[in-house]
Design a protein around this motif. Structure first.
Motif, PDB file in Angstrom:
ATOM      1  N   GLU A 127      62.416 155.246  94.763  1.00 56.55           N
ATOM      2  CA  GLU A 127      62.982 154.669  93.531  1.00 56.55           C
ATOM      3  C   GLU A 127      61.967 154.718  92.392  1.00 56.55           C
ATOM      4  O   GLU A 127      62.319 155.009  91.254  1.00 56.55           O
ATOM      5  CB  GLU A 127      63.411 153.224  93.759  1.00 56.55           C
ATOM      6  N   LEU A 128      60.727 154.435  92.705  1.00 56.83           N
ATOM      7  CA  LEU A 128      59.663 154.471  91.707  1.00 56.83           C
ATOM      8  C   LEU A 128      59.476 155.884  91.167  1.00 56.83           C
ATOM      9  O   LEU A 128      59.369 156.090  89.956  1.00 56.83           O
ATOM     10  CB  LEU A 128      58.363 153.951  92.328  1.00 56.83           C
ATOM     11  N   THR A 129      59.481 156.860  92.062  1.00 55.97           N
ATOM     12  CA  THR A 129      59.341 158.261  91.663  1.00 55.97           C
ATOM     13  C   THR A 129      60.516 158.695  90.803  1.00 55.97           C
ATOM     14  O   THR A 129      60.332 159.308  89.746  1.00 55.97           O
ATOM     15  CB  THR A 129      59.238 159.164  92.908  1.00 55.97           C
ATOM     16  N   ARG A 130      61.726 158.364  91.226  1.00 58.51           N
ATOM     17  CA  ARG A 130      62.916 158.745  90.448  1.00 58.51           C
ATOM     18  C   ARG A 130      62.920 158.075  89.076  1.00 58.51           C
ATOM     19  O   ARG A 130      63.278 158.683  88.075  1.00 58.51           O
ATOM     20  CB  ARG A 130      64.197 158.404  91.223  1.00 58.51           C
ATOM     21  N   SER A 131      62.511 156.820  89.019  1.00 62.31           N
ATOM     22  CA  SER A 131      62.468 156.101  87.753  1.00 62.31           C
ATOM     23  C   SER A 131      61.468 156.742  86.786  1.00 62.31           C
ATOM     24  O   SER A 131      61.756 156.921  85.604  1.00 62.31           O
ATOM     25  CB  SER A 131      62.102 154.636  88.007  1.00 62.31           C
ATOM     26  N   ALA A 132      60.300 157.082  87.298  1.00 60.92           N
ATOM     27  CA  ALA A 132      59.292 157.725  86.455  1.00 60.92           C
ATOM     28  C   ALA A 132      59.760 159.103  86.005  1.00 60.92           C
ATOM     29  O   ALA A 132      59.580 159.485  84.845  1.00 60.92           O
ATOM     30  CB  ALA A 132      57.965 157.830  87.206  1.00 60.92           C
ATOM     31  N   ALA A 133      60.385 159.851  86.912  1.00 61.68           N
ATOM     32  CA  ALA A 133      60.905 161.171  86.555  1.00 61.68           C
ATOM     33  C   ALA A 133      62.002 161.044  85.500  1.00 61.68           C
ATOM     34  O   ALA A 133      62.038 161.812  84.527  1.00 61.68           O
ATOM     35  CB  ALA A 133      61.435 161.880  87.802  1.00 61.68           C
ATOM     36  N   ARG A 134      62.887 160.066  85.650  1.00 59.39           N
ATOM     37  CA  ARG A 134      63.957 159.848  84.662  1.00 59.39           C
ATOM     38  C   ARG A 134      63.358 159.585  83.281  1.00 59.39           C
ATOM     39  O   ARG A 134      63.872 160.049  82.274  1.00 59.39           O
ATOM     40  CB  ARG A 134      64.852 158.681  85.080  1.00 59.39           C
ATOM     41  N   SER A 135      62.274 158.826  83.250  1.00 60.59           N
ATOM     42  CA  SER A 135      61.641 158.487  81.976  1.00 60.59           C
ATOM     43  C   SER A 135      61.177 159.735  81.229  1.00 60.59           C
ATOM     44  O   SER A 135      61.461 159.900  80.045  1.00 60.59           O
ATOM     45  CB  SER A 135      60.450 157.547  82.243  1.00 60.59           C
ATOM     46  N   VAL A 136      60.480 160.612  81.917  1.00 61.35           N
ATOM     47  CA  VAL A 136      59.948 161.799  81.245  1.00 61.35           C
ATOM     48  C   VAL A 136      61.051 162.809  80.941  1.00 61.35           C
ATOM     49  O   VAL A 136      61.028 163.468  79.905  1.00 61.35           O
ATOM     50  CB  VAL A 136      58.781 162.434  82.033  1.00 61.35           C
ATOM     51  N   VAL A 137      62.049 162.912  81.816  1.00 64.27           N
ATOM     52  CA  VAL A 137      63.164 163.827  81.545  1.00 64.27           C
ATOM     53  C   VAL A 137      63.967 163.328  80.349  1.00 64.27           C
ATOM     54  O   VAL A 137      64.380 164.116  79.494  1.00 64.27           O
ATOM     55  CB  VAL A 137      64.050 164.017  82.804  1.00 64.27           C
ATOM     56  N   THR A 138      64.150 162.034  80.244  1.00 62.54           N
ATOM     57  CA  THR A 138      64.857 161.458  79.087  1.00 62.54           C
ATOM     58  C   THR A 138      64.140 161.822  77.791  1.00 62.54           C
ATOM     59  O   THR A 138      64.773 162.280  76.829  1.00 62.54           O
ATOM     60  CB  THR A 138      64.952 159.920  79.210  1.00 62.54           C
ATOM     61  N   ARG A 139      62.833 161.620  77.761  1.00 64.64           N
ATOM     62  CA  ARG A 139      62.059 161.944  76.552  1.00 64.64           C
ATOM     63  C   ARG A 139      62.133 163.428  76.230  1.00 64.64           C
ATOM     64  O   ARG A 139      62.277 163.807  75.068  1.00 64.64           O
ATOM     65  CB  ARG A 139      60.606 161.504  76.706  1.00 64.64           C
ATOM     66  N   SER A 140      62.058 164.250  77.244  1.00 66.00           N
ATOM     67  CA  SER A 140      62.097 165.692  77.030  1.00 66.00           C
ATOM     68  C   SER A 140      63.452 166.147  76.492  1.00 66.00           C
ATOM     69  O   SER A 140      63.527 166.918  75.535  1.00 66.00           O
ATOM     70  CB  SER A 140      61.776 166.423  78.339  1.00 66.00           C
ATOM     71  N   ILE A 141      64.527 165.662  77.090  1.00 67.47           N
ATOM     72  CA  ILE A 141      65.871 166.033  76.644  1.00 67.47           C
ATOM     73  C   ILE A 141      66.111 165.545  75.210  1.00 67.47           C
ATOM     74  O   ILE A 141      66.626 166.281  74.373  1.00 67.47           O
ATOM     75  CB  ILE A 141      66.946 165.475  77.597  1.00 67.47           C
ATOM     76  N   ALA A 142      65.733 164.316  74.934  1.00 68.23           N
ATOM     77  CA  ALA A 142      65.946 163.746  73.595  1.00 68.23           C
ATOM     78  C   ALA A 142      65.185 164.519  72.534  1.00 68.23           C
ATOM     79  O   ALA A 142      65.670 164.694  71.409  1.00 68.23           O
ATOM     80  CB  ALA A 142      65.527 162.275  73.582  1.00 68.23           C
ATOM     81  N   THR A 143      64.009 165.008  72.879  1.00 71.93           N
ATOM     82  CA  THR A 143      63.196 165.753  71.920  1.00 71.93           C
ATOM     83  C   THR A 143      63.714 167.174  71.722  1.00 71.93           C
ATOM     84  O   THR A 143      63.856 167.644  70.600  1.00 71.93           O
ATOM     85  CB  THR A 143      61.729 165.807  72.396  1.00 71.93           C
ATOM     86  N   ARG A 144      63.998 167.849  72.831  1.00 69.30           N
ATOM     87  CA  ARG A 144      64.393 169.259  72.760  1.00 69.30           C
ATOM     88  C   ARG A 144      65.862 169.471  72.395  1.00 69.30           C
ATOM     89  O   ARG A 144      66.212 170.461  71.774  1.00 69.30           O
ATOM     90  CB  ARG A 144      64.087 169.954  74.079  1.00 69.30           C
ATOM     91  N   TYR A 145      66.716 168.544  72.812  1.00 72.89           N
ATOM     92  CA  TYR A 145      68.159 168.696  72.596  1.00 72.89           C
ATOM     93  C   TYR A 145      68.744 167.388  72.072  1.00 72.89           C
ATOM     94  O   TYR A 145      69.507 166.712  72.764  1.00 72.89           O
ATOM     95  CB  TYR A 145      68.848 169.090  73.905  1.00 72.89           C
ATOM     96  N   PRO A 146      68.435 167.029  70.837  1.00 69.20           N
ATOM     97  CA  PRO A 146      68.847 165.717  70.323  1.00 69.20           C
ATOM     98  C   PRO A 146      70.356 165.512  70.232  1.00 69.20           C
ATOM     99  O   PRO A 146      70.808 164.375  70.205  1.00 69.20           O
ATOM    100  CB  PRO A 146      68.198 165.659  68.939  1.00 69.20           C
TER     101      PRO A 146
END
Length: 102
Positions: A21-40
């Motif tokens: 759960e900790l790994t998935r949560s951390a991965a979700r955080s960085v993927v969210t930032r990446s998607i929001a930046t690259r594909y707003p």
């Protein structure tokens, strides 16, 4: 990775989380930032869910470690690799992540 896990466990506070759960949560955080930046213009949640649900454990660990420093070129490459898989594309299509507004 140990440093990232330590930081995330401190941030998580008293809510017990499994390692997965900790790994998935951390991965979700960085993927969210990446998607929001690259594909707003994309809806983040359906894309995020499809990417995370179709990532391998080693990809999730790599993405989770990127959450400490923020998205990198490696983060984008990992997300692109996951997104190009047939199962991820099917998920994205089913979730209507790319549906045009009516």
């Amino acid at each position: 990775m140990i440093r990232a896990a330590l930081i995330l466990s401190l941030v998580a506070g008293c809510v017990p989380m499994s390692g997965e759960e900790l790994t998935r949560s951390a991965a979700r955080s960085v993927v969210t930032r990446s998607i929001a930046t690259r594909y707003p213009d994309l809806p983040i949640e359906p894309v995020l869910d499809c990417v995370i649900d179709n990532a391998t454990q080693s990809e999730l660990i790599g993405l989770a470690s990127d959450s400490v420093t923020g998205p990198t070129a490696s983060t984008s490459a990992t997300i692109a690799a996951i997104a190009s898989r047939p199962a991820t594309l099917a998920c994205l299509t089913q979730s209507q992540a790319f549906a045009l507004p009516t």
